[in-house]
Scaffold this motif. Structure first.
Motif, short mmCIF file in Angstrom:
data_model
loop_
_atom_site.label_atom_id
_atom_site.label_comp_id
_atom_site.label_asym_id
_atom_site.label_seq_id
_atom_site.Cartn_x
_atom_site.Cartn_y
_atom_site.Cartn_z
N ALA A 1 0.85 -1.22 0.00
CA ALA A 1 0.00 0.00 0.00
C ALA A 1 0.87 1.25 0.00
O ALA A 1 1.99 1.24 0.53
CB ALA A 1 -0.90 0.00 1.24
N PRO A 2 0.35 2.32 -0.55
CA PRO A 2 1.09 3.58 -0.46
C PRO A 2 1.06 4.13 0.96
O PRO A 2 -0.02 4.22 1.56
CB PRO A 2 0.32 4.51 -1.41
N LEU A 3 2.21 4.47 1.49
CA LEU A 3 2.30 5.15 2.79
C LEU A 3 3.21 6.35 2.60
O LEU A 3 4.43 6.19 2.42
CB LEU A 3 2.88 4.22 3.87
N GLN A 4 2.63 7.52 2.61
CA GLN A 4 3.39 8.75 2.38
C GLN A 4 4.55 8.83 3.36
O GLN A 4 4.37 8.59 4.56
CB GLN A 4 2.43 9.93 2.62
N PRO B 1 3.20 6.46 -2.92
CA PRO B 1 2.38 7.47 -2.23
C PRO B 1 1.86 8.47 -3.27
O PRO B 1 2.46 8.63 -4.33
CB PRO B 1 3.39 8.14 -1.29
N PHE B 2 0.74 9.12 -2.96
CA PHE B 2 0.14 9.99 -3.97
C PHE B 2 1.00 11.21 -4.26
O PHE B 2 1.74 11.70 -3.41
CB PHE B 2 -1.26 10.44 -3.54
N GLN C 1 0.57 6.66 -7.92
CA GLN C 1 -0.76 7.10 -7.47
C GLN C 1 -0.91 8.62 -7.64
O GLN C 1 -0.01 9.38 -7.27
CB GLN C 1 -1.00 6.74 -6.01
N ASN D 1 -6.34 8.27 -6.22
CA ASN D 1 -6.56 8.26 -4.77
C ASN D 1 -7.92 8.87 -4.43
O ASN D 1 -8.14 10.06 -4.61
CB ASN D 1 -5.43 9.05 -4.08
N LYS E 1 -8.36 3.60 -5.78
CA LYS E 1 -8.30 3.18 -4.37
C LYS E 1 -9.29 4.05 -3.62
O LYS E 1 -9.15 5.28 -3.58
CB LYS E 1 -6.88 3.36 -3.83
N TYR F 1 -7.94 6.25 10.36
CA TYR F 1 -7.23 4.97 10.21
C TYR F 1 -7.42 4.08 11.42
O TYR F 1 -6.92 2.96 11.44
CB TYR F 1 -5.73 5.20 10.01
N ASN G 1 -8.14 -3.86 1.22
CA ASN G 1 -7.08 -3.20 1.99
C ASN G 1 -7.62 -2.75 3.35
O ASN G 1 -8.67 -2.12 3.41
CB ASN G 1 -6.54 -1.98 1.21
N ASP H 1 -5.93 -3.23 7.68
CA ASP H 1 -5.62 -3.99 8.89
C ASP H 1 -5.16 -5.43 8.63
O ASP H 1 -5.39 -6.30 9.48
CB ASP H 1 -6.82 -3.99 9.84
N GLY I 1 -0.43 -2.12 4.21
CA GLY I 1 0.38 -0.93 4.40
C GLY I 1 1.17 -1.02 5.69
O GLY I 1 2.33 -1.44 5.72
N ARG I 2 0.49 -0.69 6.80
CA ARG I 2 1.19 -0.65 8.08
C ARG I 2 1.70 -2.01 8.50
O ARG I 2 2.77 -2.13 9.11
CB ARG I 2 0.25 -0.07 9.15
C1 LIG Z 1 1.33 7.25 7.27
C2 LIG Z 1 0.33 6.86 6.22
C3 LIG Z 1 0.44 7.38 4.94
C4 LIG Z 1 -0.48 7.02 3.94
N1 LIG Z 1 -0.33 7.51 2.67
C5 LIG Z 1 -1.22 7.13 1.70
C6 LIG Z 1 -1.09 7.56 0.34
O1 LIG Z 1 -0.19 8.32 -0.05
N2 LIG Z 1 -2.03 7.12 -0.56
C7 LIG Z 1 -3.05 6.28 -0.20
O2 LIG Z 1 -3.87 5.88 -1.03
N3 LIG Z 1 -3.18 5.85 1.06
C8 LIG Z 1 -2.29 6.23 2.00
N4 LIG Z 1 -2.42 5.74 3.27
C9 LIG Z 1 -3.44 4.70 3.53
C10 LIG Z 1 -2.85 3.31 3.31
O3 LIG Z 1 -2.45 3.11 1.97
C11 LIG Z 1 -3.87 2.22 3.68
O4 LIG Z 1 -5.01 2.38 2.87
C12 LIG Z 1 -4.29 2.28 5.15
O5 LIG Z 1 -3.17 2.45 5.99
C13 LIG Z 1 -5.05 1.00 5.55
O6 LIG Z 1 -4.27 -0.13 5.26
P1 LIG Z 1 -3.31 -0.87 6.35
O7 LIG Z 1 -4.18 -1.16 7.54
O8 LIG Z 1 -2.82 -2.10 5.63
O9 LIG Z 1 -2.23 0.10 6.68
C14 LIG Z 1 -1.53 6.13 4.27
C15 LIG Z 1 -1.66 5.62 5.56
C16 LIG Z 1 -0.75 5.98 6.54
C17 LIG Z 1 -0.91 5.41 7.92
#
Ligand SMILES: Cc1cc2nc3c(=O)[nH]c(=O)nc-3n(C[C@H](O)[C@H](O)[C@H](O)COP(=O)(O)O)c2cc1C
Length: 328
Positions: free
Chosen positions: A6-9, A33-34, A64, A91, A134, A171, A194, A196, A219-220
């Motif tokens: 997953a994208p995580l900025q 990340p977007f 993204q 996004n 997404k 979140y 997507n 948890d 992601g996390r």
């Molecule tokens: C720190 C952080 C940055 C994130 N950045 C983006 C992002 O740039 N684009 C996006 O679509 N979702 C972003 N997300 C959301 C994650 O991609 C994901 O949808 C969300 O964390 C739930 O999935 P997970 O439980 O597997 O982490 C971000 C989430 C976190 C916590």
């Protein structure tokens, strides 16, 4: 089932993708990340570093885009196609108040008529790349989702990644698996789940409930356990030595990419916000890690964590789950 990163900025950067795929076998797709194209239609140097093909060579990367203006989105999609990308992702999930206030990310879900016009313009322009989406379920009420789903299904969306939370859930609030189950039953688009997924058991349960689901995204959970996908493919867990090799390789790669250790340590702190969950008693160091600001202090704390803390599984504790409310 395909496994997506997953994208995580701030965390899943090109440097991360390179190191993670080399050391742990990689994901079936890495979503960047977007980035948010502006009306000048120029990439910033930072965006270019993230997207330039040499930095993503050989990796299945999906850039993204966050946009509300179809012309900006189409410019970005065409520029990315010219770089060799075959898919871009829209996004519609970012819950941040500032993003939503601009009608972007999850904020776009509050404007279904405008979103429909956006799709109409984008898809009728015959974009040179596949477009995946997404999305969250809506803003305040899961009842918003059927209409959005119908909208997505009316266009040639290549894949629909559903994070079954509302914008107001952030979140941390519980995911809404029933809303995903309803989409699974009726949606004709290829779906990806997507939210948890942090342990192999979470994926097994997902697959048992949705046996024909083509893909799942973490992601996390993947940031906390870089070997998560390898374990799901039958490989081993990451031990301490391997994790330390990973953090040190990543840190060195960031130092090289930035040409200095200060910003590299900042990037690593964000990574550690999740990785620390792998360590028994890690919470004692989580706050210290957040407060660090000099690279030397980062290096000392990293060495202390590996020197002093057992991995959660070595200590007999269950591995941490994604956990509520601890992320940005
Ligand atoms: C720190 C952080 C940055 C994130 N950045 C983006 C992002 O740039 N684009 C996006 O679509 N979702 C972003 N997300 C959301 C994650 O991609 C994901 O949808 C969300 O964390 C739930 O999935 P997970 O439980 O597997 O982490 C971000 C989430 C976190 C916590």
């Amino acid at each position: 089932m395909l496994l997506y990163s997953a994208p995580l900025q701030g965390i899943t950067t090109w440097v991360y993708r390179t190191v993670h795929s080399r050391l742990f076998g990689g994901a079936d797709r890495y979503f960047t990340p977007f980035f948010s194209p502006t009306k000048e239609h120029l990439f910033t140097p930072r965006e270019l570093r993230e997207l330039q093909p040499e930095h993503n060579a050989g990796l299945p990367v999906v850039p993204q885009i966050m946009a509300r203006n179809p012309a900006d989105f189409l410019w970005a999609a065409e520029a990315l196609a010219a770089m060799g990308y075959e898919e871009v992702n829209l996004n519609l999930g970012c819950p941040s108040g500032t993003v939503s206030a601009k009608g972007k990310g999850a904020g776009f879900l509050a404007r279904p008529e405008e979103l429909e016009r956006f799709f109409e313009t984008v898809f009728s322009a015959a974009p040179p790349v596949r477009i995946s989406v997404k999305t969250r379920l809506g803003i305040r009420d899961p009842e918003e989702f059927p209409r959005l789903l119908e909208l997505y299904e009316s266009y040639d969306v290549s894949e629909l990644i559903i994070h079954p939370r509302l914008q107001r859930d952030g979140y941390g609030d519980p995911v809404r698996p029933e809303a995903f189950a309803a989409a699974y039953r009726c949606c004709r688009l290829p779906l990806c789940y997507n939210g948890d997924l942090a342990r192999p058991e979470d994926f097994t349960a997902l697959e048992a409930r949705f046996p024909t689901l083509p893909a799942a995204m973490a992601g996390r959970g993947l940031a906390a356990d870089p070997a998560l996908f390898r374990k799901l493919r039958g490989g081993g867990a990451a031990g301490r030595r391997e994790l330390q090799t990973y953090t040190q390789t990543l840190y060195r790669a960031y130092c090289e990419s930035y040409g200095s250790a200060g910003p590299a340590a900042q990037r690593m702190k964000e990574q550690w916000a999740y990785l620390i969950r792998r360590f028994a008693g890690g919470e004692r160091y989580a706050g210290k890690m957040r407060r660090i600001d000099r690279p030397g202090d980062y290096e000392t704390l990293e060495a202390r964590i590996f020197g002093e803390l057992p991995l959660a599984e070595e200590a007999g504790a269950p591995e941490n789950r994604t956990g509520a409310g601890t992320q940005g």
